[in-house]
Design a protein around this motif. Sequence first.
Motif, PDB file in Angstrom:
ATOM      1  N   ALA A  15     -53.555  51.768 102.755  1.00  0.00           N
ATOM      2  CA  ALA A  15     -54.416  50.583 102.750  1.00  0.00           C
ATOM      3  C   ALA A  15     -55.866  51.029 102.638  1.00  0.00           C
ATOM      4  CB  ALA A  15     -54.205  49.779 104.028  1.00  0.00           C
ATOM      5  N   ARG A  16     -56.616  50.374 101.779  1.00  0.00           N
ATOM      6  CA  ARG A  16     -58.024  50.714 101.566  1.00  0.00           C
ATOM      7  C   ARG A  16     -58.906  49.801 102.405  1.00  0.00           C
ATOM      8  NH1 ARG A  16     -58.307  53.761  96.570  1.00  0.00           N
ATOM      9  NH2 ARG A  16     -60.558  53.379  96.449  1.00  0.00           N
ATOM     10  N   SER A  17     -59.893  50.410 103.061  1.00  0.00           N
ATOM     11  CA  SER A  17     -60.834  49.669 103.904  1.00  0.00           C
ATOM     12  C   SER A  17     -62.241  50.203 103.664  1.00  0.00           C
ATOM     13  CB  SER A  17     -60.462  49.833 105.384  1.00  0.00           C
ATOM     14  OG  SER A  17     -59.185  49.295 105.660  1.00  0.00           O
ATOM     15  N   PHE A  18     -63.239  49.458 104.130  1.00  0.00           N
ATOM     16  CA  PHE A  18     -64.638  49.843 103.927  1.00  0.00           C
ATOM     17  C   PHE A  18     -65.109  50.867 104.960  1.00  0.00           C
ATOM     18  CE2 PHE A  18     -64.576  45.482 102.100  1.00  0.00           C
ATOM     19  CZ  PHE A  18     -64.983  45.796 100.806  1.00  0.00           C
ATOM     20  N   TYR A  19     -65.910  51.834 104.513  1.00  0.00           N
ATOM     21  CA  TYR A  19     -66.622  52.722 105.441  1.00  0.00           C
ATOM     22  C   TYR A  19     -68.073  52.835 104.993  1.00  0.00           C
ATOM     23  CZ  TYR A  19     -64.826  56.227 102.020  1.00  0.00           C
ATOM     24  OH  TYR A  19     -64.459  56.922 100.889  1.00  0.00           O
ATOM     25  N   THR A  20     -68.976  52.829 105.955  1.00  0.00           N
ATOM     26  CA  THR A  20     -70.405  52.697 105.668  1.00  0.00           C
ATOM     27  C   THR A  20     -71.238  53.694 106.467  1.00  0.00           C
ATOM     28  OG1 THR A  20     -70.420  50.917 107.312  1.00  0.00           O
ATOM     29  CG2 THR A  20     -70.335  50.265 105.006  1.00  0.00           C
ATOM     30  N   LYS A  21     -72.467  53.892 105.995  1.00  0.00           N
ATOM     31  CA  LYS A  21     -73.364  54.849 106.638  1.00  0.00           C
ATOM     32  C   LYS A  21     -74.081  54.263 107.836  1.00  0.00           C
ATOM     33  CE  LYS A  21     -75.922  57.562 104.229  1.00  0.00           C
ATOM     34  NZ  LYS A  21     -76.935  58.050 103.283  1.00  0.00           N
ATOM     35  N   SER A  22     -74.178  52.928 107.892  1.00  0.00           N
ATOM     36  CA  SER A  22     -74.949  52.338 108.988  1.00  0.00           C
ATOM     37  C   SER A  22     -74.170  51.209 109.643  1.00  0.00           C
ATOM     38  CB  SER A  22     -76.310  51.856 108.478  1.00  0.00           C
ATOM     39  OG  SER A  22     -76.152  50.986 107.361  1.00  0.00           O
ATOM     40  N   GLN A  23     -74.427  49.981 109.206  1.00  0.00           N
ATOM     41  CA  GLN A  23     -73.829  48.811 109.859  1.00  0.00           C
ATOM     42  C   GLN A  23     -72.324  48.716 109.630  1.00  0.00           C
ATOM     43  OE1 GLN A  23     -75.489  45.115 108.513  1.00  0.00           O
ATOM     44  NE2 GLN A  23     -74.445  43.879 110.045  1.00  0.00           N
ATOM     45  N   CYS A  24     -71.589  48.508 110.726  1.00  0.00           N
ATOM     46  CA  CYS A  24     -70.143  48.303 110.605  1.00  0.00           C
ATOM     47  C   CYS A  24     -69.867  46.983 109.884  1.00  0.00           C
ATOM     48  CB  CYS A  24     -69.497  48.248 111.996  1.00  0.00           C
ATOM     49  SG  CYS A  24     -69.406  49.852 112.822  1.00  0.00           S
ATOM     50  N   VAL A  25     -68.832  46.964 109.085  1.00  0.00           N
ATOM     51  CA  VAL A  25     -68.454  45.761 108.358  1.00  0.00           C
ATOM     52  C   VAL A  25     -67.419  45.006 109.189  1.00  0.00           C
ATOM     53  CG1 VAL A  25     -67.444  44.845 106.241  1.00  0.00           C
ATOM     54  CG2 VAL A  25     -68.926  46.868 106.147  1.00  0.00           C
ATOM     55  N   GLU A  26     -67.882  43.943 109.837  1.00  0.00           N
ATOM     56  CA  GLU A  26     -66.968  43.136 110.656  1.00  0.00           C
ATOM     57  C   GLU A  26     -66.738  41.754 110.060  1.00  0.00           C
ATOM     58  OE1 GLU A  26     -66.936  43.771 114.932  1.00  0.00           O
ATOM     59  OE2 GLU A  26     -68.909  44.719 114.726  1.00  0.00           O
ATOM     60  N   THR A  27     -67.626  41.326 109.163  1.00  0.00           N
ATOM     61  CA  THR A  27     -67.460  40.075 108.417  1.00  0.00           C
ATOM     62  C   THR A  27     -67.974  40.316 106.995  1.00  0.00           C
ATOM     63  OG1 THR A  27     -69.668  39.144 108.816  1.00  0.00           O
ATOM     64  CG2 THR A  27     -67.989  38.792 110.540  1.00  0.00           C
ATOM     65  N   PRO A  28     -67.624  39.464 106.036  1.00  0.00           N
ATOM     66  CA  PRO A  28     -68.153  39.627 104.675  1.00  0.00           C
ATOM     67  C   PRO A  28     -69.685  39.620 104.632  1.00  0.00           C
ATOM     68  CG  PRO A  28     -66.296  38.125 104.646  1.00  0.00           C
ATOM     69  CD  PRO A  28     -66.597  38.395 106.095  1.00  0.00           C
ATOM     70  N   ASP A  29     -70.316  38.926 105.567  1.00  0.00           N
ATOM     71  CA  ASP A  29     -71.787  38.899 105.585  1.00  0.00           C
ATOM     72  C   ASP A  29     -72.382  40.289 105.764  1.00  0.00           C
ATOM     73  OD1 ASP A  29     -71.876  36.177 105.218  1.00  0.00           O
ATOM     74  OD2 ASP A  29     -72.066  35.692 107.349  1.00  0.00           O
ATOM     75  N   ASP A  30     -71.652  41.169 106.418  1.00  0.00           N
ATOM     76  CA  ASP A  30     -72.149  42.533 106.646  1.00  0.00           C
ATOM     77  C   ASP A  30     -72.172  43.368 105.370  1.00  0.00           C
ATOM     78  OD1 ASP A  30     -72.435  42.051 109.396  1.00  0.00           O
ATOM     79  OD2 ASP A  30     -70.332  42.570 109.778  1.00  0.00           O
ATOM     80  N   LEU A  31     -71.553  42.859 104.303  1.00  0.00           N
ATOM     81  CA  LEU A  31     -71.543  43.578 103.028  1.00  0.00           C
ATOM     82  C   LEU A  31     -72.726  43.219 102.128  1.00  0.00           C
ATOM     83  CD1 LEU A  31     -67.746  43.242 102.134  1.00  0.00           C
ATOM     84  CD2 LEU A  31     -68.922  45.340 102.801  1.00  0.00           C
ATOM     85  N   LYS A  32     -73.420  42.156 102.478  1.00  0.00           N
ATOM     86  CA  LYS A  32     -74.520  41.685 101.631  1.00  0.00           C
ATOM     87  C   LYS A  32     -75.582  42.761 101.446  1.00  0.00           C
ATOM     88  CE  LYS A  32     -73.969  36.729 102.487  1.00  0.00           C
ATOM     89  NZ  LYS A  32     -74.551  35.507 103.094  1.00  0.00           N
ATOM     90  N   GLY A  33     -75.908  43.025 100.183  1.00  0.00           N
ATOM     91  CA  GLY A  33     -76.958  43.991  99.869  1.00  0.00           C
ATOM     92  C   GLY A  33     -76.518  45.438  99.941  1.00  0.00           C
ATOM     93  N   GLN A  34     -75.285  45.697 100.345  1.00  0.00           N
ATOM     94  CA  GLN A  34     -74.818  47.076 100.469  1.00  0.00           C
ATOM     95  C   GLN A  34     -74.193  47.541  99.154  1.00  0.00           C
ATOM     96  OE1 GLN A  34     -73.737  49.042 103.886  1.00  0.00           O
ATOM     97  NE2 GLN A  34     -73.282  47.220 105.123  1.00  0.00           N
ATOM     98  N   LYS A  35     -74.623  48.725  98.691  1.00  0.00           N
ATOM     99  CA  LYS A  35     -74.067  49.330  97.482  1.00  0.00           C
ATOM    100  C   LYS A  35     -72.803  50.089  97.865  1.00  0.00           C
ATOM    101  CE  LYS A  35     -78.000  51.285  96.899  1.00  0.00           C
ATOM    102  NZ  LYS A  35     -79.057  52.215  96.435  1.00  0.00           N
ATOM    103  N   LEU A  36     -71.685  49.637  97.324  1.00  0.00           N
ATOM    104  CA  LEU A  36     -70.393  50.188  97.729  1.00  0.00           C
ATOM    105  C   LEU A  36     -69.663  50.792  96.534  1.00  0.00           C
ATOM    106  CD1 LEU A  36     -69.495  47.079  99.849  1.00  0.00           C
ATOM    107  CD2 LEU A  36     -69.998  49.325 100.787  1.00  0.00           C
TER     108      LEU A  36
END
Length: 351
Positions: free
Chosen positions: A173-194
Motif C-alpha cells: 500500500a502506498r502512503s504519503f511521507y513528508t519532510k515537515s507537516q504530517c499529512v492527516e487530512t487532504p488540506d495538509d497536502l495543499k502547496g506541497q510538491k509530491l
Amino acid sequence: MNSITSAHLRFERRVSVRQCATGSETMKITTSALAVFAAGIALTAGTANATVRLKLADALAADHPTSVILEQFAEEVEEKTDGEVKIRLYMNGVLGSEREVLEQVQNGAVDITRVSAANLENFNPIYQAFTLPYLFNSQEHFYKVMDGPIVDPVYQASLDSGFMGLTYFDSGARSFYTKSQCVETPDDLKGQKLRVINSHTSIRMVELMGGIPTPLPYGEIYTALQQGVIDGAENNPTALTLGRHGEVVKCYSLDEHLRIPDFLVISKTAMDKLTDEQIAIIKEAAVNATQAQKKVWNEAVDEAMQQIEEMGVTIVTPDKAPFQEKVAPLIEEYKQDPAIGQLVDAIQNAQ
C-alpha cells in the motif's frame, strides 16, 4: 557403440568398397557425401543441446524482497527445463528505468521484466484500472482479485504491444511521507510538491487531493527530498528503509491511497524462441514466485515499519474517508471509460 557411430561405420564400409571399384572420381563424390553426413550429425547434436538464454532486467535493488524471488524464479525455470532455458538477471536499473526496460522488451533487447502497472498504463490503457486510488480496500481484497479470473484477460491484453503478462507481485500500500507537516487530512497536502510515478492517474489523484504532483524517476527521490526539490513522496514502507528516504523525511502518513500491483511480463520475441513445454514451465514458475513473494513481502513490510520508527520518523494513521471523497470523481470518470469501466466494476464488486 551408439546408433550414430554404427551408422557412420556402415556408411564408411560402403564408401570403401565403391572407392576400390570405381576409382578416384567416385572417391571425390563419396568424400563429399561423408562431409555432408558428418555435418548432419553435428547439426543434430547441436540442436539437441541448444540453450535459450533470456535477459531479465529490473530497476529494483538486488536485495529487494521481490528481486530475491526473481532469482528463485530463474533457478526454478533452469532446473525444470534441465538447463535448456537460462535466465540472467540484470538488477539495480543497470539496463535503465522501468519504462526504458519495457521499451527494450518491446523490441526484443530484453526478454522479461517486472514493472509497475503505473508504467504499463502508458503501453495499454487496461492497466489504468490498477492505478486508481482506493480501488482495493484491503490486502485481502487485493489478493482475491489478483489471484482470480478477473485479471486473466489483462495478461493477454498487451500482446499487440509485444509482450504478455505472466503473473503479478504485491508492491504494498502506498502512503504519503513528508519532510515537515504530517499529512492527516487532504488540506495538509495543499502547496506541497509530491513526487509521483509518471502516471496520468497518479498525477490527477494528487491534484484532486490538493497537492502539487511532481513526476520523478525513483532513483532521484532521495536527492530531490534532500535538496528541497520536492516536499514529500508516496510509496510503500520499504522506500523509507531500503530506499533510505526515511533519512530525509519526518512523517509517514498511512492513508494507503494506492495498491498498485507489479506485473512480470515476457516479450513476444522471447516466447517465439521457446517450445510450448518451456513456456508452460515459465508460467508455472511465475505463479509459484507470486505465492512465495507474498510471504517475503509481508515480512519485509513488518520489518520496514519497525525500522521506520527506529529512524525517528513519526507514523500517523489518518482517517481515509476525506481522501476517498476527494478522489471519488476520478473513479467515476474511469468507470465511464469503455476500455476499463467493466474491469473497475468487477474489481470493486469482488469485495
